[in-house]
Scaffold this motif. Sequence first.
Motif, PDB file in Angstrom:
ATOM      1  N   LYS A  80     -19.890   6.787  -8.608  1.00 16.97           N
ATOM      2  CA  LYS A  80     -20.903   5.751  -8.849  1.00 16.97           C
ATOM      3  C   LYS A  80     -20.722   4.585  -7.890  1.00 16.97           C
ATOM      4  N   LEU A  81     -19.471   4.162  -7.693  1.00 15.75           N
ATOM      5  CA  LEU A  81     -19.212   3.041  -6.784  1.00 15.75           C
ATOM      6  C   LEU A  81     -19.640   3.393  -5.364  1.00 15.75           C
ATOM      7  N   GLY A  82     -19.350   4.608  -4.935  1.00 15.51           N
ATOM      8  CA  GLY A  82     -19.754   5.043  -3.596  1.00 15.51           C
ATOM      9  C   GLY A  82     -21.265   5.049  -3.441  1.00 15.51           C
ATOM     10  N   ARG A  83     -21.959   5.485  -4.485  1.00 21.15           N
ATOM     11  CA  ARG A  83     -23.429   5.500  -4.438  1.00 21.15           C
ATOM     12  C   ARG A  83     -23.976   4.079  -4.322  1.00 21.15           C
ATOM     13  N   TRP A  84     -23.453   3.169  -5.135  1.00 20.87           N
ATOM     14  CA  TRP A  84     -23.923   1.777  -5.073  1.00 20.87           C
ATOM     15  C   TRP A  84     -23.556   1.126  -3.742  1.00 20.87           C
ATOM     16  N   ASN A  85     -22.383   1.457  -3.214  1.00 19.77           N
ATOM     17  CA  ASN A  85     -22.020   0.949  -1.885  1.00 19.77           C
ATOM     18  C   ASN A  85     -23.010   1.452  -0.845  1.00 19.77           C
ATOM     19  N   GLY A  86     -23.363   2.729  -0.923  1.00 20.75           N
ATOM     20  CA  GLY A  86     -24.315   3.297   0.031  1.00 20.75           C
ATOM     21  C   GLY A  86     -25.650   2.579   0.000  1.00 20.75           C
ATOM     22  N   GLY A 116     -21.329  -9.195   3.981  1.00 15.37           N
ATOM     23  CA  GLY A 116     -20.674  -8.158   4.775  1.00 15.37           C
ATOM     24  C   GLY A 116     -19.192  -8.061   4.454  1.00 15.37           C
ATOM     25  N   TRP A 117     -18.540  -9.212   4.301  1.00 18.98           N
ATOM     26  CA  TRP A 117     -17.124  -9.207   3.916  1.00 18.98           C
ATOM     27  C   TRP A 117     -16.944  -8.678   2.504  1.00 18.98           C
ATOM     28  N   ALA A 118     -17.878  -9.004   1.613  1.00 19.21           N
ATOM     29  CA  ALA A 118     -17.814  -8.463   0.249  1.00 19.21           C
ATOM     30  C   ALA A 118     -17.931  -6.940   0.289  1.00 19.21           C
ATOM     31  N   MET A 119     -18.794  -6.433   1.166  1.00 19.75           N
ATOM     32  CA  MET A 119     -18.938  -4.986   1.308  1.00 19.75           C
ATOM     33  C   MET A 119     -17.682  -4.356   1.921  1.00 19.75           C
ATOM     34  N   CYS A 120     -17.002  -5.084   2.799  1.00 13.46           N
ATOM     35  CA  CYS A 120     -15.716  -4.590   3.311  1.00 13.46           C
ATOM     36  C   CYS A 120     -14.740  -4.408   2.147  1.00 13.46           C
ATOM     37  N   ALA A 121     -14.673  -5.413   1.281  1.00 14.70           N
ATOM     38  CA  ALA A 121     -13.772  -5.349   0.128  1.00 14.70           C
ATOM     39  C   ALA A 121     -14.162  -4.208  -0.815  1.00 14.70           C
ATOM     40  N   THR A 123     -15.829  -1.500  -0.097  1.00 12.17           N
ATOM     41  CA  THR A 123     -15.588  -0.210   0.557  1.00 12.17           C
ATOM     42  C   THR A 123     -14.108   0.135   0.491  1.00 12.17           C
ATOM     43  N   ALA A 124     -13.248  -0.839   0.775  1.00  8.15           N
ATOM     44  CA  ALA A 124     -11.803  -0.604   0.687  1.00  8.15           C
ATOM     45  C   ALA A 124     -11.406  -0.251  -0.748  1.00  8.15           C
ATOM     46  N   PHE A 125     -11.976  -0.951  -1.722  1.00 18.26           N
ATOM     47  CA  PHE A 125     -11.694  -0.662  -3.125  1.00 18.26           C
ATOM     48  C   PHE A 125     -12.147   0.754  -3.475  1.00 18.26           C
ATOM     49  N   LEU A 128      -9.682   3.234  -2.040  1.00 18.72           N
ATOM     50  CA  LEU A 128      -8.453   3.257  -2.838  1.00 18.72           C
ATOM     51  C   LEU A 128      -8.688   3.974  -4.168  1.00 18.72           C
ATOM     52  N   ASN A 129      -9.844   3.763  -4.753  1.00 16.04           N
ATOM     53  CA  ASN A 129     -10.190   4.429  -6.003  1.00 16.04           C
ATOM     54  C   ASN A 129     -10.233   5.947  -5.813  1.00 16.04           C
ATOM     55  N   ARG A 130     -10.825   6.409  -4.706  1.00 12.96           N
ATOM     56  CA  ARG A 130     -10.882   7.849  -4.431  1.00 12.96           C
ATOM     57  C   ARG A 130      -9.477   8.422  -4.220  1.00 12.96           C
ATOM     58  N   VAL A 131      -8.602   7.670  -3.546  1.00 15.58           N
ATOM     59  CA  VAL A 131      -7.224   8.130  -3.352  1.00 15.58           C
ATOM     60  C   VAL A 131      -6.529   8.238  -4.708  1.00 15.58           C
ATOM     61  N   SER A 132      -6.732   7.243  -5.557  1.00 13.42           N
ATOM     62  CA  SER A 132      -6.131   7.252  -6.888  1.00 13.42           C
ATOM     63  C   SER A 132      -6.620   8.436  -7.708  1.00 13.42           C
ATOM     64  N   LEU A 133      -7.926   8.704  -7.687  1.00 14.33           N
ATOM     65  CA  LEU A 133      -8.480   9.837  -8.421  1.00 14.33           C
ATOM     66  C   LEU A 133      -7.948  11.161  -7.884  1.00 14.33           C
ATOM     67  N   LEU A 134      -7.852  11.270  -6.572  1.00 13.65           N
ATOM     68  CA  LEU A 134      -7.339  12.484  -5.947  1.00 13.65           C
ATOM     69  C   LEU A 134      -5.880  12.707  -6.339  1.00 13.65           C
TER      70      LEU A 134
END
Length: 143
Positions: A80-86, A116-121, A123-125, A128-134
């Motif tokens: 969901k986060l990835g979709r909203w980021n997209g 743009g900086w908020a989107m950097c944050a 995206t990084a989050f 990290l979330n995907r790494v944690s889930l994996l």
Amino acid sequence: MTAVVTDVMDGRIARSQGSVSNLGGLFDHATDCLFVVCALYALSTHEVVPWQLSGLVAAAFVQYVLDSGVLKKKGLVPSKLGRWNGIAYFVLVAIPIVQNSLKFQWISDYHIYIAGWAMCAMTAFSMLNRVSLLFRRSRSDGS
């Protein structure tokens, strides 16, 4: 605007005709990513958005493809986060383009840059979330 409309329509047409495939989904997401990364990079050369964002978006897409197992013939695993980021990437790209085209600035360059900086944050989050889930998935599979 045409790019967004055709992007939405091709997915709907593929689903309605039952011609959805993993390769088609990958191609659709890859073209979206390429468009966004190029647009963000172009905007960053004019200091409208931070230059780091285009690299983060590209890295997030590569991570998305790899941890979804697409190379093993599996489909993309959305978040969901990835979709909203997209969606937010497209909005962030569209605002300065539309403002420049209409020669009407309703959002200041400063606020776009901060977004743009908020989107950097975000995206990084998301990464990290995907790494944690994996990591959690691999631990539960190994137990």
